[in-house]
Write a protein that holds these residues in place. Structure first.
Motif, PDB file in Angstrom:
ATOM      1  N   SER A  34     -67.797 -22.049   6.360  1.00  0.00           N
ATOM      2  CA  SER A  34     -66.721 -21.414   5.587  1.00  0.00           C
ATOM      3  C   SER A  34     -66.536 -22.012   4.204  1.00  0.00           C
ATOM      4  CB  SER A  34     -65.397 -21.516   6.339  1.00  0.00           C
ATOM      5  OG  SER A  34     -64.923 -22.860   6.339  1.00  0.00           O
ATOM      6  N   LYS A  35     -67.021 -23.225   3.996  1.00  0.00           N
ATOM      7  CA  LYS A  35     -66.849 -24.011   2.766  1.00  0.00           C
ATOM      8  C   LYS A  35     -65.405 -24.454   2.552  1.00  0.00           C
ATOM      9  CE  LYS A  35     -71.206 -23.359   1.875  1.00  0.00           C
ATOM     10  NZ  LYS A  35     -71.989 -23.722   3.028  1.00  0.00           N
ATOM     11  N   ALA A  36     -64.552 -24.348   3.578  1.00  0.00           N
ATOM     12  CA  ALA A  36     -63.180 -24.839   3.495  1.00  0.00           C
ATOM     13  C   ALA A  36     -63.202 -26.361   3.365  1.00  0.00           C
ATOM     14  CB  ALA A  36     -62.391 -24.437   4.742  1.00  0.00           C
ATOM     15  N   VAL A  37     -62.317 -26.899   2.536  1.00  0.00           N
ATOM     16  CA  VAL A  37     -62.232 -28.352   2.379  1.00  0.00           C
ATOM     17  C   VAL A  37     -61.582 -28.932   3.633  1.00  0.00           C
ATOM     18  CG1 VAL A  37     -61.283 -30.246   1.013  1.00  0.00           C
ATOM     19  CG2 VAL A  37     -62.053 -28.155  -0.126  1.00  0.00           C
ATOM     20  N   LEU A  38     -62.265 -29.894   4.247  1.00  0.00           N
ATOM     21  CA  LEU A  38     -61.767 -30.516   5.470  1.00  0.00           C
ATOM     22  C   LEU A  38     -61.084 -31.856   5.208  1.00  0.00           C
ATOM     23  CD1 LEU A  38     -64.770 -29.767   7.862  1.00  0.00           C
ATOM     24  CD2 LEU A  38     -62.635 -28.478   7.604  1.00  0.00           C
ATOM     25  N   MET A  39     -61.661 -32.662   4.336  1.00  0.00           N
ATOM     26  CA  MET A  39     -61.095 -33.981   4.059  1.00  0.00           C
ATOM     27  C   MET A  39     -61.750 -34.574   2.814  1.00  0.00           C
ATOM     28  SD  MET A  39     -62.940 -36.454   6.929  1.00  0.00           S
ATOM     29  CE  MET A  39     -62.592 -37.993   6.119  1.00  0.00           C
ATOM     30  N   HIS A  76     -64.597 -36.549  17.454  1.00  0.00           N
ATOM     31  CA  HIS A  76     -64.691 -35.427  16.517  1.00  0.00           C
ATOM     32  C   HIS A  76     -65.589 -35.797  15.332  1.00  0.00           C
ATOM     33  CE1 HIS A  76     -60.473 -34.256  18.161  1.00  0.00           C
ATOM     34  NE2 HIS A  76     -61.439 -33.926  18.997  1.00  0.00           N
ATOM     35  N   VAL A  77     -66.850 -36.011  15.624  1.00  0.00           N
ATOM     36  CA  VAL A  77     -67.806 -36.409  14.589  1.00  0.00           C
ATOM     37  C   VAL A  77     -68.086 -35.257  13.636  1.00  0.00           C
ATOM     38  CG1 VAL A  77     -68.905 -38.158  16.038  1.00  0.00           C
ATOM     39  CG2 VAL A  77     -69.830 -35.846  15.978  1.00  0.00           C
ATOM     40  N   CYS A 103     -58.699 -33.662  10.836  1.00  0.00           N
ATOM     41  CA  CYS A 103     -57.549 -34.495  10.474  1.00  0.00           C
ATOM     42  C   CYS A 103     -57.049 -35.312  11.669  1.00  0.00           C
ATOM     43  CB  CYS A 103     -56.423 -33.620   9.935  1.00  0.00           C
ATOM     44  SG  CYS A 103     -55.029 -34.573   9.302  1.00  0.00           S
ATOM     45  N   HIS A 104     -56.614 -36.525  11.393  1.00  0.00           N
ATOM     46  CA  HIS A 104     -56.065 -37.377  12.457  1.00  0.00           C
ATOM     47  C   HIS A 104     -54.784 -36.797  13.063  1.00  0.00           C
ATOM     48  CE1 HIS A 104     -53.506 -38.727   9.156  1.00  0.00           C
ATOM     49  NE2 HIS A 104     -52.676 -39.196  10.088  1.00  0.00           N
ATOM     50  N   PHE A 111     -56.111 -30.702   4.753  1.00  0.00           N
ATOM     51  CA  PHE A 111     -55.405 -29.909   3.749  1.00  0.00           C
ATOM     52  C   PHE A 111     -54.726 -28.723   4.420  1.00  0.00           C
ATOM     53  CE2 PHE A 111     -58.593 -32.362   1.599  1.00  0.00           C
ATOM     54  CZ  PHE A 111     -57.904 -32.856   0.507  1.00  0.00           C
ATOM     55  N   TYR A 112     -53.699 -29.028   5.208  1.00  0.00           N
ATOM     56  CA  TYR A 112     -52.994 -28.000   5.969  1.00  0.00           C
ATOM     57  C   TYR A 112     -51.651 -27.626   5.348  1.00  0.00           C
ATOM     58  CZ  TYR A 112     -50.759 -32.153   7.919  1.00  0.00           C
ATOM     59  OH  TYR A 112     -50.110 -33.350   8.072  1.00  0.00           O
TER      60      TYR A 112
END
Length: 125
Positions: A34-39, A76-77, A103-104, A111-112
Motif C-alpha cells: 500500500s506504501k502507507a507509512v508504518l513507522m 511482529h517482524v 506500532c507498540h 501514524f494513526y
C-alpha cells in the motif's frame, strides 16, 4: 568531503551511507503493497548491517541504547522487500511486509492520528 566524492555519493552506484554526528540515519518504514507509512526509526551501522544480512528490519533503539530487531518480543517482524536510498544517502525508506501491527500500541501504523484544528484525531481506516 570534496566535490568528487559528494557527486559520487549523490549520483554513483556505491552505497555510502551518511550517518549523522550520533552515528544514525533516518529510516522510514512503509508497507510494501500500500506504501502507507508504518513507522520512523533510526539505524546505526550495526542495525543497517543486520537488516541487510537478515532481510528483517533492525534499528538502533535510542531509549535502550542498543540494537533492536523490530518484533523481537511481539513477533511482529518487518520483512524488508526493498531499501530505497535518498539522494545524499542519509535517509532510507524500507518497503516491508509486516507480520502484525507495527506500532507498540497495537495499531497497524504508528501514524494513526492526524492533526486537525490544533488537536489529534484518530485516522479512520
Amino acid at each position: 568531503m570534496n566535490a568528487t566524492s559528494e557527486a559520487d555519493r549523490e549520483q554513483g552506484s556505491g552505497f555510502q551511507p551518511k550517518f549523522d554526528a550520533a552515528g544514525l540515519l533516518s529510516a522510514v518504514v512503509v508497507d510494501a503493497e500500500s506504501k502507507a507509512v508504518l513507522m520512523v526509526a533510526f539505524m546505526d551501522r550495526e542495525a543497517l548491517d543486520a537488516t541487510i544480512a537478515t532481510g528483517e528490519a533492525h534499528f538502533h533503539s535510542r531509549s535502550r541504547g542498543r540494537l533492536w530487531k523490530k518484533g523481537e518480543t511481539s513477533g511482529h517482524v518487518l520483512t524488508v522487500n526493498r531499501i530505497l536510498v535518498d539522494c545524499d544517502q542519509d535517509a532510507l525508506v524500507l518497503e516491508c511486509t509486516a507480520a502484525g501491527p507495527t506500532c507498540h500500541t497495537g495499531a497497524v501504523s504508528c501514524f494513526y492520528r492526524t492533526l486537525r484544528d490544533g488537536s489529534l484525531q484518530n485516522v479512520k481506516t
